[in-house]
Design a protein around this motif. Structure first.
Motif, PDB file in Angstrom:
ATOM      1  N   LEU A 266       0.726  -1.287  -0.082  1.00  0.00           N
ATOM      2  CA  LEU A 266       0.085   0.021  -0.017  1.00  0.00           C
ATOM      3  C   LEU A 266       0.799   1.222  -0.062  1.00  0.00           C
ATOM      4  N   LEU A 267       1.948   1.302   0.702  1.00  0.00           N
ATOM      5  CA  LEU A 267       2.785   2.555   0.994  1.00  0.00           C
ATOM      6  C   LEU A 267       3.554   2.619  -0.563  1.00  0.00           C
ATOM      7  N   THR A 268       3.878   1.464  -1.102  1.00  0.00           N
ATOM      8  CA  THR A 268       4.753   1.625  -2.138  1.00  0.00           C
ATOM      9  C   THR A 268       4.026   1.944  -3.538  1.00  0.00           C
ATOM     10  N   GLN A 269       2.816   1.135  -3.604  1.00  0.00           N
ATOM     11  CA  GLN A 269       2.183   1.203  -4.777  1.00  0.00           C
ATOM     12  C   GLN A 269       1.210   2.706  -4.903  1.00  0.00           C
ATOM     13  N   THR A 270       1.204   3.410  -3.820  1.00  0.00           N
ATOM     14  CA  THR A 270       0.719   4.692  -3.854  1.00  0.00           C
ATOM     15  C   THR A 270       1.414   5.904  -3.867  1.00  0.00           C
ATOM     16  N   LEU A 271       2.792   5.524  -3.891  1.00  0.00           N
ATOM     17  CA  LEU A 271       3.692   6.498  -3.544  1.00  0.00           C
ATOM     18  C   LEU A 271       4.050   7.350  -5.029  1.00  0.00           C
ATOM     19  N   LYS A 272       4.128   8.669  -4.913  1.00  0.00           N
ATOM     20  CA  LYS A 272       4.187   9.764  -6.070  1.00  0.00           C
ATOM     21  C   LYS A 272       5.730  10.156  -6.275  1.00  0.00           C
ATOM     22  N   THR A 273       6.098   9.905  -7.276  1.00  0.00           N
ATOM     23  CA  THR A 273       7.700  10.106  -7.458  1.00  0.00           C
ATOM     24  C   THR A 273       7.934  11.480  -7.933  1.00  0.00           C
ATOM     25  N   THR A 274       6.911  11.997  -9.071  1.00  0.00           N
ATOM     26  CA  THR A 274       7.148  13.355  -9.660  1.00  0.00           C
ATOM     27  C   THR A 274       5.917  14.132  -9.433  1.00  0.00           C
ATOM     28  N   ASP A 275       6.062  15.625  -9.480  1.00  0.00           N
ATOM     29  CA  ASP A 275       5.310  16.576  -9.282  1.00  0.00           C
ATOM     30  C   ASP A 275       4.582  16.277  -8.087  1.00  0.00           C
ATOM     31  N   ASN A 276       5.373  15.993  -6.727  1.00  0.00           N
ATOM     32  CA  ASN A 276       4.690  15.735  -5.668  1.00  0.00           C
ATOM     33  C   ASN A 276       5.026  16.553  -4.484  1.00  0.00           C
ATOM     34  N   TRP A 277       5.344  17.771  -4.666  1.00  0.00           N
ATOM     35  CA  TRP A 277       5.408  18.882  -3.636  1.00  0.00           C
ATOM     36  C   TRP A 277       4.153  19.763  -3.341  1.00  0.00           C
ATOM     37  N   THR A 278       3.563  19.973  -2.358  1.00  0.00           N
ATOM     38  CA  THR A 278       2.704  20.803  -2.004  1.00  0.00           C
ATOM     39  C   THR A 278       2.946  21.691  -1.042  1.00  0.00           C
ATOM     40  N   ARG A 279       2.540  22.789  -0.773  1.00  0.00           N
ATOM     41  CA  ARG A 279       3.175  23.777   0.473  1.00  0.00           C
ATOM     42  C   ARG A 279       2.712  23.277   1.836  1.00  0.00           C
ATOM     43  N   ASP A 280       2.009  22.161   1.765  1.00  0.00           N
ATOM     44  CA  ASP A 280       1.770  21.498   3.366  1.00  0.00           C
ATOM     45  C   ASP A 280       2.723  20.739   3.507  1.00  0.00           C
ATOM     46  N   ARG A 281       3.849  20.142   2.512  1.00  0.00           N
ATOM     47  CA  ARG A 281       5.116  19.616   2.730  1.00  0.00           C
ATOM     48  C   ARG A 281       6.251  20.721   3.521  1.00  0.00           C
ATOM     49  N   GLY A 282       6.182  22.103   3.148  1.00  0.00           N
ATOM     50  CA  GLY A 282       6.671  22.884   4.084  1.00  0.00           C
ATOM     51  C   GLY A 282       8.020  23.438   3.304  1.00  0.00           C
ATOM     52  N   CYS A 283       8.669  24.129   4.205  1.00  0.00           N
ATOM     53  CA  CYS A 283       9.847  24.692   3.561  1.00  0.00           C
ATOM     54  C   CYS A 283      11.264  24.138   4.434  1.00  0.00           C
ATOM     55  N   LYS A 284      12.231  23.856   3.584  1.00  0.00           N
ATOM     56  CA  LYS A 284      13.392  23.197   4.117  1.00  0.00           C
ATOM     57  C   LYS A 284      14.175  24.144   4.917  1.00  0.00           C
ATOM     58  N   LEU A 285      14.073  25.355   5.085  1.00  0.00           N
ATOM     59  CA  LEU A 285      14.634  26.530   5.775  1.00  0.00           C
ATOM     60  C   LEU A 285      13.747  26.684   7.076  1.00  0.00           C
ATOM     61  N   HIS A 286      12.342  26.756   7.063  1.00  0.00           N
ATOM     62  CA  HIS A 286      11.702  27.304   8.035  1.00  0.00           C
ATOM     63  C   HIS A 286      10.582  26.301   8.589  1.00  0.00           C
ATOM     64  N   GLY A 287      10.587  25.017   7.938  1.00  0.00           N
ATOM     65  CA  GLY A 287       9.639  23.953   8.166  1.00  0.00           C
ATOM     66  C   GLY A 287       8.174  24.288   7.857  1.00  0.00           C
ATOM     67  N   ARG A 288       7.242  23.564   8.304  1.00  0.00           N
ATOM     68  CA  ARG A 288       5.901  23.719   8.008  1.00  0.00           C
ATOM     69  C   ARG A 288       5.222  24.997   8.619  1.00  0.00           C
ATOM     70  N   ASN A 289       4.528  25.859   7.975  1.00  0.00           N
ATOM     71  CA  ASN A 289       4.048  27.148   8.325  1.00  0.00           C
ATOM     72  C   ASN A 289       4.985  28.107   9.079  1.00  0.00           C
ATOM     73  N   GLY A 290       6.163  28.033   9.088  1.00  0.00           N
ATOM     74  CA  GLY A 290       6.878  28.902   9.395  1.00  0.00           C
ATOM     75  C   GLY A 290       7.530  30.215   8.678  1.00  0.00           C
ATOM     76  N   CYS A 291       6.831  30.289   7.345  1.00  0.00           N
ATOM     77  CA  CYS A 291       7.295  31.201   6.546  1.00  0.00           C
ATOM     78  C   CYS A 291       6.136  31.479   5.459  1.00  0.00           C
ATOM     79  N   ASP A 292       6.239  32.458   4.856  1.00  0.00           N
ATOM     80  CA  ASP A 292       5.353  32.948   3.683  1.00  0.00           C
ATOM     81  C   ASP A 292       5.290  31.505   2.575  1.00  0.00           C
ATOM     82  N   TRP A 293       4.243  31.292   2.116  1.00  0.00           N
ATOM     83  CA  TRP A 293       4.121  30.417   0.944  1.00  0.00           C
ATOM     84  C   TRP A 293       5.114  30.466   0.013  1.00  0.00           C
ATOM     85  N   ARG A 294       5.520  31.739  -0.353  1.00  0.00           N
ATOM     86  CA  ARG A 294       6.396  31.851  -1.482  1.00  0.00           C
ATOM     87  C   ARG A 294       7.826  31.478  -1.350  1.00  0.00           C
ATOM     88  N   CYS A 295       8.360  31.588   0.066  1.00  0.00           N
ATOM     89  CA  CYS A 295       9.535  31.133   0.391  1.00  0.00           C
ATOM     90  C   CYS A 295       9.587  29.668   0.335  1.00  0.00           C
TER      91      CYS A 295
END
Length: 623
Positions: A375-404
């Motif tokens: 179930l984990l493997t077959q439903t994995l999305k490998t491309t075009d798979n980022w959304t803003r809910d994933r967050g920012c690598k600098l400030h984490g989730r909800n730690g900055c403006d969505w543009r950042c």
């Protein structure tokens, strides 16, 4: 004496109309008006769906095609079909999302704060006219207790949405105000143990904590016997303490008591009150529908409207359950034995059935573990798979403006490795889910809407588990969160009032976000999407260190309201599901809009059974 409502021409000394005996004539000039919240231009007409299609119905909608539904009481006391054989030993807050109450729901409860001036009578105001409520503000979330209490025989919806009585859903601490009538304070009444338990359970969670048990204890010890409808009180309780009583009821391990556990303690303690659970086939099926802001439908029993699966209160048959329908078979048997016993008889432990506590079992079956890894493997999305809910690598989730966050995207895992899994063992929760599924299946079969079948990527059967039912759009879907929330959801299901407080994207400084399709239970067909909201585990078992947690849930989608564009109103979607013929929202923004993921939303947590907790590690990203 009753008070004069604000703006009333009636002298202050004259009793209110409600305070008069039930057989009295109405005041001079009295004429019934439109129901509360009636829209502009309201005119009394046939019941909901009686003629013409509702505004959301497709061109093929045909009311005449509706078929008679199940006999009255068919979901009141579920039999073997509602609790399928062969299911694993286990076999969901509930306040609905903020938003405008639908005008199509004819019995929306009183409590609107609309108006520009404070009513001088506040919560004790008895003027429920639309004009008065529009002009004056009143406290929200609290209703008046009827002065006649359990002796009141007026059970029509108009009366029930204005006043609450012992046994009503809104007769709970913090939600009911006891007014003064004729110089005498109205006091709480508890004719049954069920009434007392519900009063001390304001969240309608089905459990009471140690603090809430203290409230029940105080009432049992101090209220006069007539408040319980008995001749003798419970003075023998004065020989013990609340702490000792809690220890006897809950033991040293439990933090909460279910109603059946509370009833078993009361039987052992010789509490002179009936249990208050109707186990018969014709037991009343109260509406369990919740409006925004703690308001609950006051309907006390399902009464079919012109459409056999729709109640006169404006809500579906699947929203109506008897108390027994929400209990496991083991709990039903326990209550049945307590009902048959003579109260006050010593040694009641001899007829008490040991109650198996909900909990978890480790999954050790290799075939089941392999299916969950798949179930984990077959439903994995490998491309075009980022959304803003994933967050920012600098400030984490909800730690900055969505543009950042968009510029500095947090890396997305390239895979997931299942470390271990737990199966949820919760018979009462499963019973509620199975009963809801049966009711929705009846509604799907009698609906004139097209029966579209949807197949999310995650739909699959699990070895040794009951097969999914495609005729009612039953699926397995995923929900990511922290491990403590996973375990809490498995115990008492999703709490809809917490929607938007978790990992949903929030503006900087906000403590709550606005989900895309409005407030509800959001579930994903993709492990990548569910993983966006998962949190790293700290503490617990050594094997869990560095893992993440995710729920695998059985979900009954029923009739799905498809959304495949950006042109939609979340409040309208919610009305289509809660007040209309649909049971879920199927958000497909992939095909037409090219968005990464599809999501499914349900607004009734009884349509969800949290089945497994997966403990897994992320692959392809830094630790």
């Amino acid at each position: 004496m009753g008070q004069a409502p604000c703006g009333s021409d009636r002298p202050a000394g004259e009793p209110s109309y409600h305070a008069r005996p039930a057989y009295a004539r109405p005041p001079a000039g009295y004429a019934p008006g439109p129901p509360l919240y009636a829209p502009a231009g309201y005119a009394p007409g046939p019941p909901l769906y009686a003629s013409g299609p509702p505004p959301y119905a497709p061109a093929t909608y045909a009311p005449a095609a509706y078929m008679p539904g199940a006999p009255a009481g068919s979901f009141g006391a579920p039999g073997p079909m509602a609790y399928p054989a062969g299911v694993h030993g286990t076999p969901g807050a509930t306040a609905y999302s903020p938003g405008l109450p639908s005008t199509s729901a004819p019995v929306a409860p009183v409590g609107s704060t609309a108006g520009t001036k404070d009513c001088r009578h506040g919560v004790e105001c008895c003027d429920f006219s639309e004009s008065h409520r529009a002009e004056f503000r009143h406290p929200e979330g609290t209703q008046l207790a009827c002065q006649y209490g359990s002796k009141c025989f007026r059970k029509n919806l108009e009366h029930l949405k204005q006043f609450v009585h012992p046994g009503d859903r809104n007769y709970r601490i913090g939600m009911v105000h006891f007014p003064t009538r004729k110089g005498k304070k109205v006091r709480p009444e508890f004719p049954t143990l069920r009434d007392l338990f519900n009063y001390c359970d304001p969240d309608e969670s089905g459990n009471i904590s140690r603090e809430e048990f203290q409230g029940a204890w105080d009432h049992l010890c101090h209220l006069p016997p007539e408040m319980f409808g008995v001749e003798e009180g419970n003075r023998h309780l004065e020989t013990t303490t609340c702490d000792e009583a809690w220890l006897a009821a809950a033991g040293e391990e439990r933090s909460h008591l279910t109603f059946v556990q509370f009833a078993k303690w009361a039987s052992d303690a010789m509490i002179v009150l009936p249990v208050g659970i109707d186990l018969s086939e014709g037991a009343p099926r109260a509406c369990r529908f919740d409006y925004a802001g703690k308001k609950r439908c006051p309907c006390i029993d399902f009464k079919a409207s012109a459409h056999s699966t729709m109640c006169e209160c404006g809500h579906k048959s699947s929203s109506h359950f008897s108390d027994v329908a929400l209990m496991s078979l083991e709990e039903q048997e326990t209550v049945n034995k307590i009902n048959r016993a003579k109260f006050g008889r010593k040694g009641s432990k001899s007829f008490i059935v040991p109650f198996r506590q909900p909990g978890f079992t480790f999954v050790t079956d290799k075939a089941v573990l392999a299916a969950l890894q798949d179930l984990l493997t077959q439903t994995l999305k490998t491309t075009d798979n980022w959304t803003r809910d994933r967050g920012c690598k600098l400030h984490g989730r909800n730690g900055c403006d969505w543009r950042c966050a968009f510029i500095n995207k947090c890396p997305v895992p390239t895979g997931y490795q299942l470390i271990r899994a737990e199966r949820n063992r919760n018979p009462p929760l499963w019973q509620t889910y199975a009963t809801t599924r049966s009711a929705i299946k009846q509604e799907v079969m009698t609906s004139s809407l097209p029966r579209e079948k949807y197949s999310p990527l995650s739909v699959r059967d699990i070895p040794n588990e009951e097969p999914l039912d495609p005729s009612v759009n039953e699926w397995r879907l995923m929900h990511g969160t922290n491990v403590d929330a996973c375990r809490a959801i498995c115990g008492s299901n999703f709490r809809l009032k917490l929607a938007g407080t978790g990992a949903t994207w929030k503006d900087a400084g906000a403590d709550k976000g606005t989900p895309l399709y409005g407030y509800g239970v959001y579930l994903a067909e993709s492990s990548t999407k569910a993983d966006e909201y998962a949190e790293s585990i700290t503490g617990g078992l050594p094997i869990d260190e560095g893992c993440y947690a995710m729920l695998v849930c059985r979900v009954t989608g029923g009739l799905c309201r498809l959304v495949d564009t950006n042109e939609f109103d979340p409040n309208e979607l919610r009305r289509d599901v809660l007040d209309g013929p649909y049971h879920s929202v199927f958000g497909d923004r992939v095909v037409k809009l090219g968005k990464p993921f599809r999501e499914i939303v349900v607004h009734d947590n009884n349509q969800v059974f949290p089945e497994f907790i997966l403990y897994y590690k992320r692959l392809g990203v830094p630790e």
